[in-house]
Design an enzyme around this catalytic site. Structure first.
Site, PDB file in Angstrom:
ATOM      1  CG  ASP A 271      -1.990   0.993   1.158  1.00 40.49           C
ATOM      2  OD1 ASP A 271      -2.907   0.781   0.354  1.00 40.49           O
ATOM      3  OD2 ASP A 271      -1.909   2.002   1.870  1.00 40.49           O
TER       4      ASP A 271
ATOM      5  CB  THR B  65      -1.908   5.671  -2.233  1.00 40.24           C
ATOM      6  OG1 THR B  65      -1.766   4.255  -2.160  1.00 40.24           O
ATOM      7  CG2 THR B  65      -3.102   6.080  -1.409  1.00 40.24           C
ATOM      8  CB  THR B  66       1.020   3.010  -5.850  1.00 37.71           C
ATOM      9  OG1 THR B  66       0.743   2.277  -4.661  1.00 37.71           O
ATOM     10  CG2 THR B  66       2.435   2.737  -6.275  1.00 37.71           C
TER      11      THR B  66
ATOM     12  CG  ASP C 114      -6.730   0.410  -0.815  1.00 32.32           C
ATOM     13  OD1 ASP C 114      -6.735   1.284   0.072  1.00 32.32           O
ATOM     14  OD2 ASP C 114      -5.712   0.069  -1.428  1.00 32.32           O
TER      15      ASP C 114
END
Ligand code: ADP
Ligand code: MG
Length: 548
Positions: free
Chosen positions: A67, A100-101, A398
């Protein structure tokens, strides 16, 4: 080095002794390098073929995760620019939960491409302007690439939830598909339709995690799980058709605020005094009994004597329940929280088909379930070990975020790199219309978008340049729009057919926050640090020339 300045022969000292300063190109170069370095750290985790990171905190706690937000958070990055990058992930995490990545590697790539333009002599303000124009235009383009979703289209919703967990190492497709179903159930249970559209308060979905059972035992509880036990061993452990009272008042004799003193001079007086106390506590419990409640959740304490009477009357009670849990219980059971026992009536009680205290890995927990149309539910996440349970929880967060985002914006886009290639294509067309030097910045933005398919290809061991060329060609053709990377067969493929889809909001927010962060970092041409520079073993890029 203290900053000196001369004006009319007068020497002035502006900065304190020991402060460091980085100016102009030096500042930009350093900042771009730091931003890009942060992005590089998490690049390899992107997508289902991405690798995990093992992180050890300064206290020795181990986290294994894929994550982006978690990794960056655990890094404890020190450099201010690194902190801005971490902020990108946090914003994405807060706004959406997933992506997020993507947002951070996009920000990193935007910085890197900006650096190249600056090296070619293009002023940062031009780059910033071009980036701003791109980000704006992309929001427009995105709308034209969005597929509409209907709330009744469960299959697509489940697919989106599943894809959001694709990169998390929490078991196979079957487990993920099951969790996806639970997540969709949970969201649909608490969703509200308003005039402005669907509204989902993620707080209405409590995520409770416990290790000690396989992920497959993760379940949706139509109600609330309270991580507490019943106050007295004599209370019933299992209550069917529970009538629930929520009390925000203490079931104790209040101590006087002032330093009052009662003089007791004989054993008889003492006994009378205790009797009186007991009578008062008994009366409190009788008020609860009179309301018809057989389960009590109390936000404050419950005196031993009150516990005794509650047990005697067959009423099960939990004490010192968290305020947030009280509110969730109210939403789930339909009970009203009362602040005075005198107010408690049958009308204030809530309902649950079952309230039961169960032992979960050595700890008692109270399950309040089978509520009637609860507006607050619990996802009880399991994992065989602590690490697996932690990652499962992050996956569920998520997935909840993805479904929420999809329904709020009523749309999704095609993943697996397809949307990014498509956006880059349209943005390049726009760049030509704009012309001038800004055109170069807009093209640089388009190139940056392609970092997503490029990285996905890399994680699968494919030649990224080759894949990009193939994808660009395919997207020029009819019906090529949906092509991205089939990571399991190492070829370009129709992502819509493969069901690789993601919420519009994930991509929209990632682009917005990445470009804002890049712009913010590029605008800095002077870094002044008042902290005296201490030699750090990590060699964080500091200022030029130290004092000595
Ligand atoms: P993020 O933190 O940005 O959500 P992830 O590691 O979850 O990062 O990866 C998301 C990316 O992986 C998205 O671009 C998504 O389209 C892609 N992706 C997910 N599942 C697949 C799949 N089965 N095939 C190809 N790409 C996928
Ligand atoms: Mg993801």
């Amino acid at each position: 080095m203290a900053e000196e300045s001369r004006l009319g022969g007068q020497q002035v000292m502006v900065l304190p002794e020991g402060a460091t300063r980085l100016l102009g190109r030096d500042a930009q170069h350093t900042n771009i390098a730091v931003g890009y370095a942060v992005a590089s750290i998490i690049r390899t985790t992107l997508g289902p073929k991405g690798m995990d990171k093992l992180l050890v905190s300064d206290l020795g706690d181990v986290t294994i995760t894929n994550d982006g937000a978690t990794i960056l958070d655990e890094l404890n990055a020190d450099h201010p620019v690194a902190k801005i990058m971490v902020e990108v992930a946090k914003t994405q995490d807060k706004e959406v939960g997933d992506g997020t990545t993507t947002s951070v590697i996009l920000a990193g790539e935007l910085l890197k491409n900006a650096g190249d333009l600056i090296d070619q002599g293009i002023h940062p303000t031009i780059v910033i302007k071009g980036y701003k124009m791109s980000a704006q235009k992309l929001q427009e383009i995105l709308k034209t690439k969005t597929k509409k979703i209907d709330i009744k289209d469960r299959k697509t919703l489940e697919r989106i939830a599943q894809i959001s967990m694709a990169s998390k190492n929490i078991g196979g497709e079957e487990e993920k598909s099951n969790i996806a179903k639970l997540v969709v159930d949970a969201v649909l249970q608490v969703i509200e339709e308003t005039e402005e559209g669907y509204k989902i308060d993620k707080d209405d979905i409590k995520i409770e995690k416990k290790s000690g059972a396989p992920i497959g035992e993760t379940q949706l509880i139509r109600g609330i799980l309270v991580d507490k036990e019943f106050a007295h061993p004599g209370m019933p452990k299992k209550i069917e058709n529970a009538k629930i009272a929520l009390i925000d008042a203490s079931l104790e004799i209040e101590k006087t605020e002032t330093d009052a003193r009662i003089e007791i001079t004989s054993p008889e007086q003492m006994e009378a005094f205790l009797k009186q106390e007991e009578k008062m506590l008994k009366e409190m419990v009788e008020k609860i009994k009179a309301s018809g409640a057989n389960v009590v959740f109390c936000q404050k304490g419950i005196d031993d004597v009150a516990q005794h009477y509650l047990a005697k009357y067959g009423i099960s009670a939990v004490r010192r329940v968290k305020k947030s849990d009280m509110e969730k219980l109210a939403k789930a059971t339909g009970a009203r929280i009362v602040t005075s026992l005198d107010d408690l009536t049958e009308k204030d009680l809530g309902f649950a088909g079952l309230v039961e205290e169960r032992k979960i890995v050595g700890e008692q927990m109270v399950f309040v379930e089978n509520c009637k149309n609860p507006k607050s539910v619990t996802l009880f996440v399991r994992g065989s070990t602590e690490h697996v349970a932690d990652e499962a929880e992050r996956s569920v967060v998520d997935a909840v975020g993805s479904i929420t985002a999809t329904l709020e914006e009523k749309g999704y886009v095609i993943g697996g790199g397809a949307i990014e290639i498509e956006l880059a294509k349209e943005l390049r067309k726009y760049a030509e219309q704009v012309g001038g030097k800004e055109q170069l910045a807009i093209q640089a933005f388009a190139d940056a978008l392609e970092i997503v398919p490029k990285t996905l290809a890399e994680t699968a061991g494919m030649d990224p340049v080759d894949v990009l060329v193939q994808l660009r060609t395919k997207h020029q053709k009819d019906k090529g729009e949906t092509f991205g990377i089939n990571l399991y067969e190492n070829k370009i493929d129709d992502m819509e057919k493969l069901g690789v889809i993601e919420p519009l909001k994930t991509v929209r927010t990632a682009i917005a926050s990445a470009s804002e962060a890049a712009e913010m970092i590029l605008r800095i041409d002077d870094m002044i640090s008042a902290k005296a520079k201490t030699p750090s073993p990590g060699g964080a890029p500091g200022g030029e020339g130290s004092e000595e």
